[in-house]
Each structure stands twice: as structure tokens, then as C-alpha cells.
Design a protein around this motif. Structure first.
Motif, PDB file in Angstrom:
ATOM      1  N   THR A  72     -37.132   1.653 -14.027  1.00 55.19           N
ATOM      2  CA  THR A  72     -36.465   3.164 -14.028  1.00 55.19           C
ATOM      3  C   THR A  72     -37.915   4.162 -14.160  1.00 55.19           C
ATOM      4  O   THR A  72     -37.546   5.131 -13.598  1.00 55.19           O
ATOM      5  N   ARG A  73     -38.752   3.793 -14.617  1.00 60.23           N
ATOM      6  CA  ARG A  73     -40.002   4.548 -14.759  1.00 60.23           C
ATOM      7  C   ARG A  73     -40.719   4.868 -13.406  1.00 60.23           C
ATOM      8  O   ARG A  73     -40.883   5.900 -13.150  1.00 60.23           O
ATOM      9  N   ARG A  74     -40.349   3.809 -12.491  1.00 58.14           N
ATOM     10  CA  ARG A  74     -41.078   3.964 -11.130  1.00 58.14           C
ATOM     11  C   ARG A  74     -40.062   4.518 -10.219  1.00 58.14           C
ATOM     12  O   ARG A  74     -40.436   5.153  -9.070  1.00 58.14           O
ATOM     13  N   CYS A  75     -38.936   4.357 -10.329  1.00 54.28           N
ATOM     14  CA  CYS A  75     -37.896   4.753  -9.416  1.00 54.28           C
ATOM     15  C   CYS A  75     -37.597   6.267  -9.262  1.00 54.28           C
ATOM     16  O   CYS A  75     -37.629   6.976 -10.061  1.00 54.28           O
ATOM     17  N   VAL A  76     -37.886   6.854  -8.020  1.00 54.80           N
ATOM     18  CA  VAL A  76     -37.440   8.110  -7.773  1.00 54.80           C
ATOM     19  C   VAL A  76     -36.476   8.695  -7.033  1.00 54.80           C
ATOM     20  O   VAL A  76     -36.214   9.722  -6.880  1.00 54.80           O
TER      21      VAL A  76
ATOM     22  N   CYS B 150     -34.881   7.745  -4.476  1.00 57.23           N
ATOM     23  CA  CYS B 150     -34.870   8.396  -3.058  1.00 57.23           C
ATOM     24  C   CYS B 150     -33.719   7.663  -2.237  1.00 57.23           C
ATOM     25  O   CYS B 150     -33.491   8.165  -0.954  1.00 57.23           O
ATOM     26  N   LYS B 151     -33.206   6.715  -2.690  1.00 55.34           N
ATOM     27  CA  LYS B 151     -31.979   5.930  -1.913  1.00 55.34           C
ATOM     28  C   LYS B 151     -32.395   5.142  -0.694  1.00 55.34           C
ATOM     29  O   LYS B 151     -31.574   4.834   0.064  1.00 55.34           O
TER      30      LYS B 151
ATOM     31  N   GLU C  56     -28.955   9.142 -11.450  1.00 56.04           N
ATOM     32  CA  GLU C  56     -29.888   9.991 -11.938  1.00 56.04           C
ATOM     33  C   GLU C  56     -29.267  10.551 -13.517  1.00 56.04           C
ATOM     34  O   GLU C  56     -28.645  11.600 -13.252  1.00 56.04           O
TER      35      GLU C  56
ATOM     36  N   ASN D 100     -33.821   7.155 -13.761  1.00 53.73           N
ATOM     37  CA  ASN D 100     -33.257   6.876 -12.553  1.00 53.73           C
ATOM     38  C   ASN D 100     -33.105   5.450 -12.242  1.00 53.73           C
ATOM     39  O   ASN D 100     -33.768   4.474 -12.761  1.00 53.73           O
TER      40      ASN D 100
ATOM     41  N   CYS E 268     -38.127  -0.827  -0.970  1.00 55.17           N
ATOM     42  CA  CYS E 268     -38.595   0.286  -1.906  1.00 55.17           C
ATOM     43  C   CYS E 268     -39.874   0.640  -1.894  1.00 55.17           C
ATOM     44  O   CYS E 268     -40.878  -0.213  -2.263  1.00 55.17           O
ATOM     45  N   PRO E 269     -40.162   1.944  -1.867  1.00 54.03           N
ATOM     46  CA  PRO E 269     -41.512   2.384  -1.748  1.00 54.03           C
ATOM     47  C   PRO E 269     -42.150   2.603  -3.222  1.00 54.03           C
ATOM     48  O   PRO E 269     -43.372   2.775  -3.133  1.00 54.03           O
ATOM     49  N   THR E 270     -41.217   2.639  -4.252  1.00 54.98           N
ATOM     50  CA  THR E 270     -41.876   2.713  -5.458  1.00 54.98           C
ATOM     51  C   THR E 270     -42.235   1.284  -6.070  1.00 54.98           C
ATOM     52  O   THR E 270     -42.587   1.083  -6.894  1.00 54.98           O
ATOM     53  N   GLU E 271     -41.585   0.067  -5.527  1.00 53.50           N
ATOM     54  CA  GLU E 271     -41.917  -1.229  -5.876  1.00 53.50           C
ATOM     55  C   GLU E 271     -41.173  -1.142  -7.191  1.00 53.50           C
ATOM     56  O   GLU E 271     -41.635  -1.858  -8.329  1.00 53.50           O
TER      57      GLU E 271
ATOM     58  N   ARG F  25     -43.082  -1.417   3.411  1.00 51.73           N
ATOM     59  CA  ARG F  25     -41.842  -0.486   2.905  1.00 51.73           C
ATOM     60  C   ARG F  25     -41.567   0.710   3.625  1.00 51.73           C
ATOM     61  O   ARG F  25     -42.385   1.251   4.262  1.00 51.73           O
TER      62      ARG F  25
ATOM     63  N   PRO G 123     -36.260   6.492   2.652  1.00 49.31           N
ATOM     64  CA  PRO G 123     -34.888   6.511   3.553  1.00 49.31           C
ATOM     65  C   PRO G 123     -35.057   6.762   5.018  1.00 49.31           C
ATOM     66  O   PRO G 123     -34.294   6.092   5.536  1.00 49.31           O
TER      67      PRO G 123
ATOM     68  N   ASN H 174     -44.201   8.393   2.464  1.00 53.41           N
ATOM     69  CA  ASN H 174     -44.290   7.022   2.117  1.00 53.41           C
ATOM     70  C   ASN H 174     -45.451   6.406   1.203  1.00 53.41           C
ATOM     71  O   ASN H 174     -45.377   5.947  -0.205  1.00 53.41           O
TER      72      ASN H 174
ATOM     73  N   GLN I  54     -45.678   5.518  -2.808  1.00 53.87           N
ATOM     74  CA  GLN I  54     -46.125   3.970  -3.525  1.00 53.87           C
ATOM     75  C   GLN I  54     -47.337   4.165  -4.196  1.00 53.87           C
ATOM     76  O   GLN I  54     -47.143   3.467  -5.444  1.00 53.87           O
TER      77      GLN I  54
ATOM     78  N   SER J  37     -46.190   5.776  -7.519  1.00 50.29           N
ATOM     79  CA  SER J  37     -45.605   4.813  -8.317  1.00 50.29           C
ATOM     80  C   SER J  37     -46.374   3.997  -9.035  1.00 50.29           C
ATOM     81  O   SER J  37     -46.378   3.550 -10.251  1.00 50.29           O
TER      82      SER J  37
ATOM     83  N   THR K 281     -37.789  15.387  -9.941  1.00 50.60           N
ATOM     84  CA  THR K 281     -37.771  13.780 -10.110  1.00 50.60           C
ATOM     85  C   THR K 281     -39.129  13.655 -10.753  1.00 50.60           C
ATOM     86  O   THR K 281     -39.179  12.890 -11.635  1.00 50.60           O
TER      87      THR K 281
ATOM     88  N   LYS L  33     -41.059  12.007 -14.757  1.00 53.32           N
ATOM     89  CA  LYS L  33     -41.965  10.769 -15.104  1.00 53.32           C
ATOM     90  C   LYS L  33     -42.931  11.373 -15.760  1.00 53.32           C
ATOM     91  O   LYS L  33     -43.887  10.560 -16.137  1.00 53.32           O
TER      92      LYS L  33
ATOM     93  N   PRO M 230     -35.189  13.575  -0.644  1.00 49.94           N
ATOM     94  CA  PRO M 230     -36.102  12.424   0.159  1.00 49.94           C
ATOM     95  C   PRO M 230     -35.399  11.976   1.317  1.00 49.94           C
ATOM     96  O   PRO M 230     -36.187  11.257   2.256  1.00 49.94           O
TER      97      PRO M 230
END
Lengths: 179, 736
Positions: free
Chosen positions: A11-15, A17-18, A41, A54, A136-139, B86, B89, B222, B226, B229, B247, B251, B618
């Protein structure tokens, strides 16, 4: 060793974005108006002291799946790796499973059967990652086998603080959220 | 169902036993004895075509899966350094563009008054002849410079080439004066280089990151997301300066809910702390910069206490965050942002960001700004441009924006209102940019368009600007065409190809073809010697000594890794007049703006009004994707963010429909209210790109509200002509 598939969501990395939702929709031809995974969210606190989490959520592929117990036809079943699936041709669309699911992860497909996340088992069987994990772009999404102590998911759960949703139901969910 | 074999039975039994062991004590019914296949949705392609995306400007590598002639899905190309397999969306959402039922299908010529959106379908022959004749008339009557091109998107290269061959240098994109322009000027002045696109941010390795209004995560670049993150995962200290709890703020170790318009005060105070506490990079500053002593004197009184009274950020937080940045240097960066036209002093604010990065010693350093490297591809030989174009008339008559280094879209628009600029612009060619939403001051834009001799629009969808065209030229989408090779400077050099995945649908044509057909009619054949864009692109690939086969097969060729940091042996060099990093800028001083950035207080909102702020979601790129049904399936239109306490005071509840009325009495379309703790009480926020009214956008039309409509005022940046747009105020009313 029988695999025990699980997903770990950081959840720390998720933004939020869907990208996961859309990749799933494209991969699995999820019909308009429905999705198999979704974003929550959660923002807590009062301005300006706030915190946020998130979560990319989906079917928890429970160890004790109430949907499977509730299914009168045997359509909902546990497949390889503990993945909970719905066999379309056995499903009558009675919605007993929808009522039983604490996570609201199922919907009735316009073709009449119930549908939900499959952990992309058709991909996993070919050694590929689920579509949501791949995109997933945030891995932030990790998929793997909890029965293997060296798997990424096992290591993440061993080293990070995590939670599951609605642990009180006793369903033994298999989607974990890293804090 | 047919029976099952003994073998299958054993398999099922085995799986069930395993599952039962895990599940423990459940009934046996759940393994279904008559066979439970694992369904394959069958979206993997028979053909997989590598290409690059055009849903935004980042140009990530994609793999387009084609089955039975239809694109089933788009995934990230693992070989491409900007996607690394990756996608954001939007990347997945290319199918929603390709199969948008509202696409422009046939060339059209206007039937009624401009803006009435009444057209007649015509043949390509007729549309191209009409366009070429109008362009020839303009060149004959007013000279070629009376023709302007607005272009956004990668297919625009063919039209830029066309316009230069035709004899005009009036080529602009709203992405400069309405977006990133001040940043480019500021970094060019300071470091002798812009940050480019994709930006040369080494976020991946940063240990401290400050975002000034950048809402990464909602703003989905993108690769940058990445890297962002990864930095979070590695425990980088994140400082988010934003009036809104974005968002990214969610963090952050520090969220600084700054008073809008006062960022420069914070930046100066950070410099003050870095210098006072000796946290800046002394060696780096001594070796590579000029003007430090002037800066030191300049910020001597810009204390955290001084900044507190302006920004509302507590002094101790300013000190703490400055220390976090200073402690992590040089792996620390203050993000330069991208859409930075806010208050009209944006070049100054961007300069302050550049200077802070110089103090942190982060330019050219790991975790700061890498020095990007590009593959060089020889150009396709064509006849040299034979023209000496007149300078663009993009500033008001008898004035100049001394530091503008690109043409101003807003300026060319103004120059189309006769008599306002050095000379009049009479014709517009618009490629892929919806100027009605992209330019501020809609009434000015409409007035300018009505004064034109001619306007042609090349687009994929019937955006608002299409409704104002004399001729509409329907372009094929990026999945149906080949464009220029993409080889931007990056952390590692690479070149990528965009190749047609499927045949153009309807009667749409690729941009290269449209531009070439116009060139033939304008007598500019020699400038377009290539057979088609594939031949053009492959000629360049081959010319660079790269394999065309490999390029077609993989979509991208990566060059050798080269040093991108000073610490890896890259020789520091700065293309500034002094050859050093210019903390104090003589050019800014000479332009009368000031060699060092100065804080000017923003105008206060009138009583009962809120500053209007806007940003991105996004799954959308401006308004260009809002008709994309696939992407829109994961959003609900835009909402108006208003501080929860204020909403209560106004008697408004979350979810109810409201309208914004700006200082000039302009009303927005109704949109739902989001009463939230996530925003300061003195501003409101909405996502840009909604509130379409074009007849042809059957999905997006009437969804949400347009911020552009409310931006009736701008504050122009005296340095480079950027149009500061965060200077509008609205009151919020319950919708009737």
C-alpha cells in the motif's frame, strides 16, 4: 509441495492509478460496467493531519471460502494453488456466493454466470504473472506461492508489517496488504 | 458434459486433497467432479506488434495483441526502457481510442458558420485540394508566415516539416506557454540544459525528493512513477508541497499544505537554511557555479519565520525539510514539475527550484539529475528549407518576451486577432491539440478563430476544435500508422519505432500521408521524397547502422550504456554564457526580471471566493482521453474538491451538484461536490479535461465541468510569455 497462491499488495507504493483494473479488464474481457479488481483510497484524519492508504483489492481466494460452501451447484470451487474459481457452465447465477462473500468480489456476468478474479490462473499455469501484477507501474503487486518460503510473497510477509481484510470472518484470505 | 478419464479424475482428486488439507474440514462437494476447466479468455494475440504509445507524450513501448484482425489488448514492452514491461492505465486503454465509435471517419468541409459543427462529408481529394488552395491563397496574399501550425503529439512531425517547407516558422504547441515553458527557460538559464521529456530525473536513486505541486501518481508519467515508487520503497524522504493532500502527499514524510501562490517564499527559505547551516554542497558550488555570494546575501533575510507568515508553513517544518534535503545530497532533488504556468512569475519560481538543485549539487549526480544520452540517427535526406521566415508575432505589438525559446501558442492565437501583433496570422493548421480546452481565455480563442481566413484540423476524434474547422482531416490512430523514430535523450540511449498494428479504420489516413499529399499540392514534393513513413523510418534506422529487422521485431533498440553521472567520469559542462551553473543569471537581470528570484505575494481571493486549481487524473491525458469509454470505466467524471469545514459552512454536502462562478461571472457546468479534509480552505480543485460540449463526443459530452471555461484571466510571465492560470477565483453555488 502443493502451491498456495497469494497476492501481496504494497500500500505504500500503490498510487491508485487503476492500471491493474484496466489491464484485468482487457486481459479477461470483463464486460462493460464490471471489474474484477478495484481501488480503495482510504484517507483518515482532519486537515492537515491526514494519512492515506491505497489498496488494490480483489477476490481473496480464501483458505476457507464461504462462497464455495454456499454454492449449491459446485460451480464455485477451489482449483490449483487454492485459487477459487467459478465454472461458468455449472453456475445458475443464484447469487448465494455473492451473499456469502465478505469482500463483495463477485458479480453476475451478463451471460448469466457469476464472475470474479481468477488470479489469472490461465497465465499462472504458463509461468506468467497475473495481468494486474504485470502492468502495475509502481510494482506494488506481488504474486506467488506462499508454500515456498523463498518466494517473493513469503519473504515480503516475513519481513514487513501486513494485514488482511476482515480477518474476523475466519475465511483465511490470501490477499495481503503491506503497511 | 462428457465423462472424465481416470487420469483427470486422479488429477482432480489430488488437487482437491491438497486444497482440503489447506482448507481443512470443508465438505468435499467443492471440487466439482465433472471437470472444472481453467478458462482462458483468449486475449493473447495471434500476432503481437511492438510499437510505442500515444495516449500521452511519454511514448512508452507497447505490445499490441492482434487476434482475428482486432486488437485485443495492449501490454507493456519489457524491452523498452520507458515502460519496462509496465504501463499506466492509459497505455492499456489504447483499445478504447482505436475502437471509439465517435472517431472522425471521413474528411469533412464546413457547411455553416464556424463553430456550428455542421459539416459535409467529402472525398480526400476534395478535402486536400480545398486545404492546399486555401494555404496557397494565404501565402500569396499575406506571405507564408501568416500560416500557423499548432501541434501536439508525435505524428505532428510531418506537419512541422510541411510548414517549414511552406515557409513559416510559426509552429507552436500549448505544451510550452500553457505548460512546461517556464521550467525549460529556467533550467536552460541555470544549467545550460532543459530537463527534457522524459525528464532527466534520477528519482530511482534519490534519497530525498521534494515535489512542488507535482502530483506524481495522479500524473502518470510511467517511468517517472516507477522510479518514484522505487524511491519510496527504498525509504527516500518525501516532501510534498501542495495545497491539496494529493496521492503523493499520502506517501510523504512531510506534507506542506502551502498557501497557493507562495511557493517561492518557501524555496527561498530552504536556500536560506541550506546556506546558513552549511548544508549545501560547498565543493560543487565553488567548482561549478557563479553567483553564490549574491544568492547568500539575497536570502540572508529569507528566514523560515519570514516564509511562515507568507506560506503558512511552520518555521520548524521548513528547517526540518531543508535538513532532509541537505542531508541526502547529492541524491536529493527538488522536482522541476511539468505543468508550471501558475502565477505569472513561474520562470522565477522554476529558477529557484533550479538554484536549490545547484545548492544540493544534484545536477549530474546519482539520485539527482542524470545527464541523458541519445542515439543519433541520421536524418532522411531532403531538400533544404529555402526560407528565411519572419520572427513569430507571438508577443503583443512592440513588446517581446525576452527569454522565450519556443513559439507561444497563446501568442499566435492573439496575433490572429487583426492588428494586435507585429503581423496578422491568417490561417491555422491544427494537429492533435484541442485548443478550445488547451488555451486559456476561451472568448479570445473564439474571436481569433472567427477572424481567420482558414482553419484546418487534423485529429482522430471530434474534439471541440474540430467544430471550428473549415476542413476536417481524419487521422488514423497511433495503432494504425508509422511515425517518426523516437530516440530521446535518456538514462540509456535507445531508438523505438511506431509501427502500424492494424489497417486504418474507416476513411482515416495516417498523418505522414496527409502531410505528403498536401505537400504535393503545394509544390513541395522535393521535401517529401520518401515512399511512405515505414521507408522513412527504416532509412533512418539503417543509416544509424542498426538492424531494421530487429527494430521491427522488438520495437526498440537499446544503445550501449554510457556514463550519465559526473561521478562516473562524465565531464561536467554547462552550456551557459559563463560555462558554469548560473545561480545569478545575467540574462534574467538584463531582461529586467532579476538575476535572482524574488518573492511577490499573490493576489488574495475576494471574500467568499476560492482560488481555482486544477490537475490531472491517472487515467486521462488532458481532455484527449475523456471520450475513451474503456478508460472512463474506472472513473466517475470530475468532482469539485472543497474543504469539508467550508462546505459545512456553505451548507453543501458531498455528492450534491454544484457550479463554480468565477470573478468574471462565468459559470461552470454542474459537477458533484467532494467535501474533503484533503484541501486547504482557501482553494478548490478539479481535474482538467472534462465538460466537453462537442456534439460528436457522444460519451464525454456533458460529463463533468471544464476548468478551461473558468480560466478567463491569465497572468503572463514577463520572461517567456507563459500564461499563469491559477489566478482565477470562484464562488461555489448549489446547482439550480
Amino acid at each position: 509441495m502443493t502451491p498456495r497462491y497469494a497476492m501481496v499488495v504494497d500500500t505504500r507504493r500503490c498510487v491508485a492509478c487503476k492500471a491493474c483494473v484496466l489491464a484485468c479488464k482487457a486481459e479477461n474481457q470483463v464486460p462493460d460496467g464490471f471489474c474484477r479488481d478495484w481501488l480503495v483510497e482510504e484517507v483518515r484524519g482532519r486537515f492537515p493531519n491526514l494519512s492515506a492508504e491505497n489498496r488494490s483489492e480483489r477476490c481473496n481466494h480464501c483458505g476457507h471460502p464461504p462462497c464455495v460452501s454456499a454454492c449449491p451447484t459446485g460451480a464455485s470451487h477451489v482449483a490449483e494453488g487454492g485459487v477459487v474459481l467459478v465454472t461458468h457452465h455449472k453456475c445458475t447465477g443464484c447469487k448465494a456466493c455473492i451473499a456469502a462473500c465478505p469482500y463483495d468480489s463477485r458479480y453476475v456476468h451478463p451471460e448469466g454466470h457469476v464472475d470474479k478474479c481468477t488470479f489469472c490462473l490461465h497465465r499462472v499455469q504458463e509461468g506468467r504473472q497475473p495481468a494486474c501484477v504485470e502492468v502495475c507501474p509502481t510494482e506494488c503487486l506481488h504474486f506467488g506461492d506462499l508454500s515456498d518460503p523463498d518466494s517473493e510473497v513469503s519473504r515480503l510477509l516475513a519481513t514487513r508489517t501486513w494485514k488482511v481484510l476482515h480477518p474476523e470472518t475466519g475465511c483465511e484470505p490470501n490477499v495481503y496488504f503491506l503497511k | 458434459m462428457g465423462g472424465f478419464t481416470r487420469r483427470q479424475f486422479l488429477k482432480i482428486g489430488g488437487a482437491a486433497a491438497g486444497a482440503a488439507a489447506l482448507g481443512g474440514g470443508l465438505t468435499t462437494r467443492w471440487f466439482g467432479l465433472d471437470g472444472d476447466p481453467v478458462d482462458d479468455p483468449g486475449t493473447d494475440g495471434d500476432r503481437v506488434v511492438p510499437s510505442f504509445c500515444e495516449l500521452c507524450f511519454w511514448k512508452c513501448g507497447i505490445l499490441a495483441h492482434v487476434k482475428d484482425g482486432r486488437v485485443t489488448k495492449i501490454t507493456g514492452n519489457p524491452a523498452h526502457p520507458l515502460s519496462r514491461g509496465r504501463l499506466c492505465p492509459r497505455g492499456t486503454g489504447g483499445i478504447g481510442l482505436l475502437y471509439d465509435p465517435d472517431r472522425l471517419k471521413k474528411p469533412m468541409i464546413r457547411r455553416e458558420k464556424r463553430g456550428q459543427q455542421e459539416f459535409q462529408e467529402v472525398s480526400w481529394e476534395a478535402a486536400l485540394d480545398y486545404t492546399a488552395e486555401a494555404m496557397l491563397r494565404i501565402r500569396e496574399k499575406h506571405g507564408p508566415e501568416a500560416m500557423a501550425l499548432y501541434s501536439h503529439g508525435y505524428g505532428g512531425s510531418w506537419f512541422k516539416h510541411l510548414l517549414k517547407a511552406y515557409g513559416s516558422a510559426n509552429i507552436a504547441a500549448p505544451s510550452y506557454a500553457q505548460c512546461r515553458g517556464p521550467r525549460e527557460v529556467a533550467f536552460q538559464l541555470t544549467f545550460g540544459s532543459t530537463v527534457g521529456s522524459p525528464e532527466n530525473l534520477d528519482l530511482d536513486h534519490s534519497r530525498a525528493i521534494a515535489l512542488i505541486g507535482s502530483h506524481l501518481g495522479e500524473n502518470m508519467h510511467n517511468t517517472q512513477v516507477q522510479d518514484f515508487s522505487r524511491a519510496i520503497d527504498r525509504g527516500a524522504s518525501l516532501i510534498v508541497v501542495d495545497p491539496r493532500y494529493s496521492t503523493a502527499a499520502g506517501k510523504a514524510r512531510w506534507w506542506l499544505p502551502i498557501k497557493p501562490g507562495t511557493d517561492l517564499a518557501l524555496l527561498l527559505a530552504w536556500m536560506h537554511v541550506l546556506i546558513e547551516e552549511g548544508l549545501y554542497d560547498r565543493d560543487y558550488v565553488e567548482k561549478y557555479t557563479v553567483g553564490f555570494d549574491r544568492l547568500k546575501a539575497h536570502v540572508a533575510d529569507k528566514t523560515p519565520e519570514w516564509a511562515f507568515t507568507r506560506t503558512t508553513i511552520r518555521p520548524e517544518v521548513i528547517v526540518e525539510t531543508a535538513r532532509a534535503l541537505g542531508g541526502a545530497r547529492p541524491a536529493a532533488l527538488v522536482h522541476p514539475g511539468r505543468h508550471v504556468v501558475w502565477y505569472g512569475d513561474d520562470t522565477q519560481r522554476s529558477r529557484a527550484i533550479a538554484i536549490l538543485n545547484a545548492l544540493l549539487g544534484s545536477w549530474g549526480r546519482k539520485g539527482g539529475f542524470f545527464i541523458p544520452q541519445a542515439l543519433s540517427l541520421p536524418s532522411y535526406p531532403y531538400t533544404k528549407y529555402a526560407y528565411h521566415p519572419k520572427a513569430p508575432p507571438d508577443a503583443p505589438k512592440n513588446s517581446v518576451y525576452p527569454l522565450a525559446d519556443e513559439v507561444l501558442a497563446s501568442g499566435l492565437c492573439m496575433a490572429s486577432i487583426p492588428g494586435t501583433a507585429a503581423y496578422d496570422v491568417k490561417g491555422w493548421l491544427v494537429y492533435g491539440t484541442n485548443l478550445i480546452q488547451a488555451l486559456p481565455q476561451p472568448d479570445v480563442v473564439q474571436k481569433a478563430i472567427q477572424a481567420l481566413d482558414f482553419i484546418a484540423v487534423v485529429d482522430v476524434l471530434p474534439m471541440e476544435i474540430v467544430g471550428w474547422a473549415d476542413v476536417v482531416l481524419p487521422e488514423a490512430t497511433y495503432l494504425e500508422r508509422c511515425d517518426e523514430i523516437d530516440a530521446p535523450p535518456w538514462r540509456e540511449p535507445f531508438a523505438a519505432v511506431r509501427q502500424p498494428v492494424v489497417e486504418p479504420m474507416y476513411d482515416s489516413k495516417p498523418g505522414w500521408w496527409i502531410a505528403r499529399e498536401l505537400a504535393l499540392r503545394l509544390g513541395l514534393k522535393d521535401y517529401f521524397p520518401w515512399k511512405d513513413s515505414v521507408e522513412y523510418a527504416m532509412h533512418r534506422v539503417h543509416g544509424a547502422g542498426l538492424s531494421c529487422d530487429e527494430m521491427r521485431r522488438t520495437g526498440v533498440i537499446r544503445g550501449p550504456r554510457v556514463p550519465v553521472y559526473f561521478e562516473d567520469g562524465l565531464e561536467p559542462s554547462f552550456a551557459t554564457p559563463s560555462g558554469k551553473i548560473e545561480i545569478w543569471s545575467q540574462r534574467m537581470e538584463e531582461a529586467g526580471i532579476g538575476g535572482l528570484p524574488d518573492y511577490t505575494p499573490p493576489e488574495e481571493p475576494p471574500p467568499g471566493m476560492f482560488r481555482l486549481l486544477f490537475g490531472r487524473a491517472p487515467m486521462h491525458t488532458f481532455g484527449r482521453t475523456s471520450n475513451n469509454r474503456f478508460l472512463a470505466s474506472v472513473e466517475r467524471g470530475n468532482e469539485l474538491w472543497l474543504n469539508a469545514r467550508i462546505a459545512t459552512e456553505l451548507g453543501l454536502r458531498s455528492g450534491e451538484m454544484v457550479v463554480c462562478v468565477n470573478q468574471d461571472g462565468v459559470r461552470s457546468e454542474p459537477l458533484p461536490l467532494k467535501a474533503t479534509e484533503r484541501i486547504r480552505p482557501d482553494c478548490v480543485y478539479l481535474v482538467h479535461g472534462y465538460g466537453h460540449d462537442a456534439k460528436g463526443l457522444s460519451f464525454a459530452r456533458g460529463r463533468g465541468a471544464s476548468d478551461s471555461r473558468l480560466v478567463t484571466r491569465v497572468r503572463v510571465d514577463p520572461a517567456m510569455g507563459g500564461t499563469g492560470m491559477n489566478v482565477n477565483f470562484v464562488r461555489v453555488e448549489r446547482a439550480a
